[in-house]
Scaffold this motif. Sequence first.
Motif, PDB file in Angstrom:
ATOM      1  N   THR A 259       0.838  -1.209   0.000  1.00 25.58           N
ATOM      2  CA  THR A 259       0.000   0.000   0.000  1.00 25.58           C
ATOM      3  C   THR A 259       0.870   1.256   0.000  1.00 25.58           C
ATOM      4  N   PHE A 260       1.955   1.217   0.751  1.00 26.45           N
ATOM      5  CA  PHE A 260       2.874   2.354   0.817  1.00 26.45           C
ATOM      6  C   PHE A 260       3.429   2.695  -0.569  1.00 26.45           C
ATOM      7  N   ILE A 261       3.807   1.670  -1.339  1.00 25.46           N
ATOM      8  CA  ILE A 261       4.323   1.902  -2.693  1.00 25.46           C
ATOM      9  C   ILE A 261       3.266   2.594  -3.542  1.00 25.46           C
ATOM     10  N   GLY A 262       2.018   2.123  -3.440  1.00 24.05           N
ATOM     11  CA  GLY A 262       0.933   2.730  -4.212  1.00 24.05           C
ATOM     12  C   GLY A 262       0.707   4.184  -3.832  1.00 24.05           C
ATOM     13  N   ILE A 263       0.709   4.477  -2.527  1.00 21.64           N
ATOM     14  CA  ILE A 263       0.520   5.863  -2.068  1.00 21.64           C
ATOM     15  C   ILE A 263       1.664   6.741  -2.571  1.00 21.64           C
ATOM     16  N   ALA A 264       2.888   6.226  -2.496  1.00 19.47           N
ATOM     17  CA  ALA A 264       4.051   6.989  -2.970  1.00 19.47           C
ATOM     18  C   ALA A 264       3.931   7.297  -4.460  1.00 19.47           C
ATOM     19  N   GLN A 265       3.476   6.328  -5.246  1.00 14.03           N
ATOM     20  CA  GLN A 265       3.333   6.548  -6.681  1.00 14.03           C
ATOM     21  C   GLN A 265       2.291   7.614  -6.983  1.00 14.03           C
ATOM     22  N   VAL A 266       1.173   7.581  -6.283  1.00 10.36           N
ATOM     23  CA  VAL A 266       0.121   8.584  -6.516  1.00 10.36           C
ATOM     24  C   VAL A 266       0.599   9.970  -6.093  1.00 10.36           C
ATOM     25  N   ILE A 267       1.299  10.064  -4.965  1.00  9.01           N
ATOM     26  CA  ILE A 267       1.822  11.358  -4.507  1.00  9.01           C
ATOM     27  C   ILE A 267       2.814  11.926  -5.519  1.00  9.01           C
ATOM     28  N   VAL A 268       3.708  11.083  -6.017  1.00  6.14           N
ATOM     29  CA  VAL A 268       4.692  11.530  -7.014  1.00  6.14           C
ATOM     30  C   VAL A 268       3.977  12.020  -8.271  1.00  6.14           C
ATOM     31  N   ALA A 269       2.958  11.295  -8.701  1.00  8.62           N
ATOM     32  CA  ALA A 269       2.207  11.702  -9.899  1.00  8.62           C
ATOM     33  C   ALA A 269       1.548  13.065  -9.697  1.00  8.62           C
ATOM     34  N   ILE A 270       0.958  13.289  -8.541  1.00  8.24           N
ATOM     35  CA  ILE A 270       0.303  14.577  -8.252  1.00  8.24           C
ATOM     36  C   ILE A 270       1.341  15.700  -8.208  1.00  8.24           C
ATOM     37  N   LEU A 271       2.480  15.440  -7.596  1.00  9.18           N
ATOM     38  CA  LEU A 271       3.547  16.451  -7.537  1.00  9.18           C
ATOM     39  C   LEU A 271       4.011  16.830  -8.937  1.00  9.18           C
ATOM     40  N   ILE A 272       4.116  15.850  -9.823  1.00  6.61           N
ATOM     41  CA  ILE A 272       4.556  16.124 -11.196  1.00  6.61           C
ATOM     42  C   ILE A 272       3.530  16.983 -11.937  1.00  6.61           C
ATOM     43  N   LEU A 273       2.269  16.764 -11.667  1.00  2.46           N
ATOM     44  CA  LEU A 273       1.216  17.510 -12.363  1.00  2.46           C
ATOM     45  C   LEU A 273       1.139  18.963 -11.926  1.00  2.46           C
ATOM     46  N   ILE A 274       1.480  19.253 -10.679  1.00  2.00           N
ATOM     47  CA  ILE A 274       1.425  20.629 -10.171  1.00  2.00           C
ATOM     48  C   ILE A 274       2.702  21.364 -10.586  1.00  2.00           C
ATOM     49  N   PRO A 275       2.592  22.476 -11.320  1.00  2.00           N
ATOM     50  CA  PRO A 275       3.797  23.173 -11.808  1.00  2.00           C
ATOM     51  C   PRO A 275       4.803  23.526 -10.717  1.00  2.00           C
ATOM     52  N   ARG A 276       4.327  23.996  -9.566  1.00  2.00           N
ATOM     53  CA  ARG A 276       5.240  24.428  -8.500  1.00  2.00           C
ATOM     54  C   ARG A 276       6.034  23.270  -7.907  1.00  2.00           C
ATOM     55  N   THR A 277       5.469  22.061  -7.938  1.00  3.06           N
ATOM     56  CA  THR A 277       6.121  20.915  -7.310  1.00  3.06           C
ATOM     57  C   THR A 277       6.604  19.885  -8.325  1.00  3.06           C
ATOM     58  N   SER A 278       6.518  20.220  -9.607  1.00  2.00           N
ATOM     59  CA  SER A 278       6.857  19.237 -10.642  1.00  2.00           C
ATOM     60  C   SER A 278       8.312  18.785 -10.557  1.00  2.00           C
ATOM     61  N   PHE A 279       9.215  19.701 -10.215  1.00  2.00           N
ATOM     62  CA  PHE A 279      10.633  19.337 -10.118  1.00  2.00           C
ATOM     63  C   PHE A 279      10.853  18.316  -9.004  1.00  2.00           C
ATOM     64  N   LEU A 280      10.223  18.529  -7.854  1.00  2.00           N
ATOM     65  CA  LEU A 280      10.324  17.580  -6.753  1.00  2.00           C
ATOM     66  C   LEU A 280       9.761  16.225  -7.169  1.00  2.00           C
ATOM     67  N   GLY A 281       8.638  16.250  -7.884  1.00  2.00           N
ATOM     68  CA  GLY A 281       8.029  15.010  -8.352  1.00  2.00           C
ATOM     69  C   GLY A 281       8.931  14.246  -9.306  1.00  2.00           C
ATOM     70  N   VAL A 282       9.593  14.978 -10.208  1.00  2.00           N
ATOM     71  CA  VAL A 282      10.508  14.333 -11.166  1.00  2.00           C
ATOM     72  C   VAL A 282      11.705  13.733 -10.433  1.00  2.00           C
ATOM     73  N   LEU A 283      12.219  14.449  -9.430  1.00  2.00           N
ATOM     74  CA  LEU A 283      13.339  13.922  -8.644  1.00  2.00           C
ATOM     75  C   LEU A 283      12.956  12.623  -7.935  1.00  2.00           C
ATOM     76  N   MET A 284      11.733  12.555  -7.437  1.00  2.00           N
ATOM     77  CA  MET A 284      11.276  11.348  -6.751  1.00  2.00           C
ATOM     78  C   MET A 284      10.962  10.236  -7.749  1.00  2.00           C
ATOM     79  N   TYR A 285      10.495  10.621  -8.923  1.00  2.00           N
ATOM     80  CA  TYR A 285      10.120   9.641  -9.954  1.00  2.00           C
ATOM     81  C   TYR A 285      11.349   8.922 -10.511  1.00  2.00           C
ATOM     82  N   PHE A 286      12.467   9.652 -10.631  1.00  2.00           N
ATOM     83  CA  PHE A 286      13.644   9.111 -11.312  1.00  2.00           C
ATOM     84  C   PHE A 286      14.164   7.802 -10.696  1.00  2.00           C
ATOM     85  N   PRO A 287      14.455   7.735  -9.381  1.00  2.00           N
ATOM     86  CA  PRO A 287      14.952   6.461  -8.840  1.00  2.00           C
ATOM     87  C   PRO A 287      13.928   5.341  -8.943  1.00  2.00           C
ATOM     88  N   MET A 288      12.637   5.695  -8.907  1.00  2.00           N
ATOM     89  CA  MET A 288      11.601   4.662  -9.001  1.00  2.00           C
ATOM     90  C   MET A 288      11.552   4.064 -10.397  1.00  2.00           C
TER      91      MET A 288
END
Length: 237
Positions: free
Chosen positions: A70-99
């Motif tokens: 469940t934790f993996i699923g929550i992390a994936q959804v949070i990363v996706a939302i961060l990527i969609l929001i312009p202000r947080t997209s960079f943070l989302g991409v940084l988290m997405y990369f190792p995954m």
Amino acid sequence: MTRIEEIYHEAKSDKWFQGFAFFCRIVLAASFIPTGLVKIMGERFAEGLPSNNPLGHYFDALSLTGYYYTFIGIAQVIVAILILIPRTSFLGVLMYFPMIVNICVLTYATRFAGTRANTMLLLACLFLLIWNYDRLKFLLPFKQPKIEPPALPKPLGVRLRVMFFGACFALLAFVIIGTSYLWEIGPGNSEAECRNQCDKVPGACEFCDCIYKEGKSLDSCLAAFNRTKDIRKTNAE
């Protein structure tokens, strides 16, 4: 300011590149939202993939890890939302990369048929990291001179646009064609898909039996396949 940095700032102000970066963000987010929701709901990911498939073994084990799944699923959804929001997209991409690197290594190791799609996602993530170089450079382990971007960057030439998007299409073609010839044999996504190789690759049916009927590991089945191939080669000589 170097010419490369000038081109970078020109690209950042170009509508074509901005549109491409937006497209990449949408694709990355779309790749994680459904897969994350499946894990949050406690369902097995890639339900159509048989349990005796090499990657199916992994998904079966992963789905039995309780709240870690469940934790993996929550992390994936949070990363996706961060990527969609312009202000947080960079943070989302940084988290997405190792995954996505982890996912790519997993799919290559198990010879998964969807490897090329994951490779494309990794390339899109790398583009977004470069797109955010003006912020990423401060995280790099070397001193960065402070350079102010030009107030009015020059318009990006048509030639550079053609070169970039032409290179993108060439890279995609290389990934599609290259992954088609990456392995001599693979388990496919099902026993039927695996057996489609029987007419083309000698010993493929025995390999599929080893995977899907005997339930052995991919490495041991590949070792048996290679031994049989060497015997055939020796007898032919």
